[in-house]
Design a protein around this motif. Structure first.
Motif: not given
Length: 180
Positions: A143-168
């Protein structure tokens, strides 16, 4: 595929199971979206009880086929601009809590997804772990200003977006590749 350096391997060796191979490690943090930050439904520090997928979602993540081309867009619609779907005790809630540590890193092994606290001590401390078989799907969703955004969907039905790394977004791509 990036390799784990010898220094990192020494730092996490005590966390690994016998025969488990580390694949990738990178700093990570939970993304608190504007919706999450502005949500005034919860006046105290309790885990949001109303974010229950069974009660509120139009579509249950576990009923979707991750191989379907529409899977990611449907889950994004369920997130509704936020960064978390789940209820107390779900996998996404555990990961979200583990990523509150200021020095958290995501470690991907051939068996598990692990959060470690590397607070400058000789050995990293295990904060959270889950077998990789509990992951339904993972993808990069910049997303804008969040190039390191990753979304993880789990088999229990829950979902979390997280950010990895520092830039890019390279770190996000590498996390997704390491989990697949």
């Amino acid at each position: 595929m990036p390799t784990i350096t010898t220094a990192i391997l020494r730092q996490v060796a005590h966390i690994l199971r016998e025969g488990e191979e580390p694949k990738w490690m990178q700093p990570a943090r939970c993304i608190e979206s504007e919706i999450d930050l502005e949500d005034d439904r919860f006046e105290n520090d309790e885990e949001p009880q109303t974010e229950n997928l069974d009660a509120e979602s139009k579509v249950k993540v576990t009923e979707l086929d991750p191989e379907d081309d529409r899977f990611e867009s449907i889950v994004q619609e369920q997130l509704d601009g936020g960064s978390y779907l789940g209820c107390t005790g779900c996998l996404a809630a555990g990961l979200r809590k583990a990523l509150e540590v200021p020095t958290s890193e995501i470690l991907v092994t051939d068996q598990r997804l692990i959060v470690v606290d590397v607070n400058g001590v000789d050995e990293a401390e295990l904060e959270w772990e889950v077998d990789r078989t509990a992951i339904l799907h993972v993808w990069r969703r910049s997303r804008f200003l969040e190039p390191g955004r990753v979304v993880i969907a789990f088999k229990d039905g829950s979902v979390l977006a997280l950010h990895v790394g520092l830039l890019g977004g390279k770190s996000a791509c590498k996390l997704v590749e390491a989990i697949h």
